[in-house]
Design a protein around this motif. Sequence first.
Motif, PDB file in Angstrom:
ATOM      1  N   UNK A 285     -14.312 -19.081  89.326  1.00  0.00           N
ATOM      2  CA  UNK A 285     -13.937 -20.422  88.901  1.00  0.00           C
ATOM      3  C   UNK A 285     -12.475 -21.225  89.039  1.00  0.00           C
ATOM      4  N   UNK A 286     -11.621 -20.369  88.939  1.00  0.00           N
ATOM      5  CA  UNK A 286     -10.331 -20.650  89.251  1.00  0.00           C
ATOM      6  C   UNK A 286      -9.813 -20.818  90.806  1.00  0.00           C
ATOM      7  N   UNK A 287     -10.350 -20.219  91.442  1.00  0.00           N
ATOM      8  CA  UNK A 287     -10.022 -20.097  93.018  1.00  0.00           C
ATOM      9  C   UNK A 287      -9.940 -21.619  93.552  1.00  0.00           C
ATOM     10  N   UNK A 288      -9.176 -21.487  94.571  1.00  0.00           N
ATOM     11  CA  UNK A 288      -8.976 -22.935  95.258  1.00  0.00           C
ATOM     12  C   UNK A 288      -8.848 -22.559  96.807  1.00  0.00           C
ATOM     13  N   UNK A 289      -9.193 -23.509  97.547  1.00  0.00           N
ATOM     14  CA  UNK A 289      -9.161 -23.200  99.079  1.00  0.00           C
ATOM     15  C   UNK A 289      -8.030 -22.397  99.560  1.00  0.00           C
ATOM     16  N   UNK A 290      -6.959 -22.776  99.157  1.00  0.00           N
ATOM     17  CA  UNK A 290      -5.700 -22.154  99.883  1.00  0.00           C
ATOM     18  C   UNK A 290      -4.903 -21.581  98.616  1.00  0.00           C
ATOM     19  N   UNK A 291      -4.059 -20.510  98.811  1.00  0.00           N
ATOM     20  CA  UNK A 291      -3.401 -19.925  97.820  1.00  0.00           C
ATOM     21  C   UNK A 291      -2.091 -20.698  97.463  1.00  0.00           C
ATOM     22  N   UNK A 292      -1.791 -20.684  96.333  1.00  0.00           N
ATOM     23  CA  UNK A 292      -0.919 -21.584  95.955  1.00  0.00           C
ATOM     24  C   UNK A 292      -0.217 -20.614  94.564  1.00  0.00           C
ATOM     25  N   UNK A 293       1.005 -20.998  94.320  1.00  0.00           N
ATOM     26  CA  UNK A 293       1.732 -20.204  93.259  1.00  0.00           C
ATOM     27  C   UNK A 293       0.741 -20.557  91.979  1.00  0.00           C
ATOM     28  N   UNK A 294      -0.063 -21.713  91.995  1.00  0.00           N
ATOM     29  CA  UNK A 294      -0.703 -21.938  90.703  1.00  0.00           C
ATOM     30  C   UNK A 294      -1.985 -21.425  90.624  1.00  0.00           C
ATOM     31  N   UNK A 295      -2.478 -20.625  91.703  1.00  0.00           N
ATOM     32  CA  UNK A 295      -3.907 -20.121  91.846  1.00  0.00           C
ATOM     33  C   UNK A 295      -3.874 -19.195  92.871  1.00  0.00           C
ATOM     34  N   UNK A 296      -5.080 -18.414  92.796  1.00  0.00           N
ATOM     35  CA  UNK A 296      -5.678 -17.770  93.870  1.00  0.00           C
ATOM     36  C   UNK A 296      -6.765 -18.294  94.654  1.00  0.00           C
ATOM     37  N   UNK A 297      -6.508 -17.840  95.858  1.00  0.00           N
ATOM     38  CA  UNK A 297      -7.443 -18.427  97.216  1.00  0.00           C
ATOM     39  C   UNK A 297      -9.075 -17.948  97.091  1.00  0.00           C
ATOM     40  N   UNK A 298      -9.808 -18.904  97.412  1.00  0.00           N
ATOM     41  CA  UNK A 298     -11.292 -18.366  97.848  1.00  0.00           C
ATOM     42  C   UNK A 298     -11.151 -16.867  98.382  1.00  0.00           C
ATOM     43  N   UNK A 299     -10.348 -16.810  99.636  1.00  0.00           N
ATOM     44  CA  UNK A 299     -10.180 -15.528 100.404  1.00  0.00           C
ATOM     45  C   UNK A 299     -10.086 -14.344  99.601  1.00  0.00           C
ATOM     46  N   UNK A 300      -8.941 -14.382  98.832  1.00  0.00           N
ATOM     47  CA  UNK A 300      -8.537 -13.361  97.786  1.00  0.00           C
ATOM     48  C   UNK A 300      -9.752 -12.876  97.004  1.00  0.00           C
ATOM     49  N   UNK A 301     -10.192 -13.920  96.331  1.00  0.00           N
ATOM     50  CA  UNK A 301     -11.245 -13.731  95.359  1.00  0.00           C
ATOM     51  C   UNK A 301     -12.419 -13.168  96.060  1.00  0.00           C
ATOM     52  N   UNK A 302     -12.874 -13.717  97.192  1.00  0.00           N
ATOM     53  CA  UNK A 302     -13.999 -13.325  97.794  1.00  0.00           C
ATOM     54  C   UNK A 302     -13.841 -11.601  98.400  1.00  0.00           C
ATOM     55  N   UNK A 303     -12.704 -11.397  98.659  1.00  0.00           N
ATOM     56  CA  UNK A 303     -12.259 -10.121  99.397  1.00  0.00           C
ATOM     57  C   UNK A 303     -12.556  -9.147  98.138  1.00  0.00           C
ATOM     58  N   UNK A 304     -12.105  -9.569  96.965  1.00  0.00           N
ATOM     59  CA  UNK A 304     -12.253  -8.635  95.705  1.00  0.00           C
ATOM     60  C   UNK A 304     -13.741  -8.294  95.359  1.00  0.00           C
ATOM     61  N   UNK A 305     -14.326  -9.696  95.248  1.00  0.00           N
ATOM     62  CA  UNK A 305     -15.687  -9.556  95.001  1.00  0.00           C
ATOM     63  C   UNK A 305     -16.727  -8.690  95.820  1.00  0.00           C
ATOM     64  N   UNK A 306     -16.337  -8.787  97.028  1.00  0.00           N
ATOM     65  CA  UNK A 306     -17.156  -7.775  98.085  1.00  0.00           C
ATOM     66  C   UNK A 306     -16.638  -6.427  97.884  1.00  0.00           C
ATOM     67  N   UNK A 307     -15.575  -6.105  97.799  1.00  0.00           N
ATOM     68  CA  UNK A 307     -15.224  -4.958  97.424  1.00  0.00           C
ATOM     69  C   UNK A 307     -15.855  -4.035  96.213  1.00  0.00           C
TER      70      UNK A 307
END
Length: 159
Positions: free
Chosen positions: A122-144
Amino acid sequence: MKVNQLMQTQVKSCQPDTNLEVVAMLMWNNDCGAIPVVNEDSRPIAMLTDRDISIGSAIKHKPLWDINAHQVCDSSELLSCHGEDDLQAALSIMHAGQVRRLPVVDDQGKLVGILSMDDLILAATPKKTKAAVSYAEVMSTLKNVSIPVKPNASILAMQ
């Protein structure tokens, strides 16, 4: 962003001697699929999931009120994080340990919250910033964490 900015703080927990009927009702009444098991010092020692309850009941061939949390808890080391940890650090722990939920502890190791994959999604954003995690980071973890793992030997020993 820090874990304490995203974690859930209204966490229900149980003791090792709590029966599974009580734990299941905690899950139902609080719309959650996992309950931390804490010791007498409020330190998490295990995470008990709805899957643990159903599999434990089936393996033991007993009703839920005749089985205590400690009888179906995974005996492996419990992973956790701290509220001041960066979300990327928590994601790394979840990814490496293939867990969907992390207990969040204070400096004394006491339970103060839970960080779940749902919170991160729910907090993921399209691009990684200091304020959030990116969709890609979250999806990689969810897949694993979604990769099937073989049953834990300690669970099989309960039969």
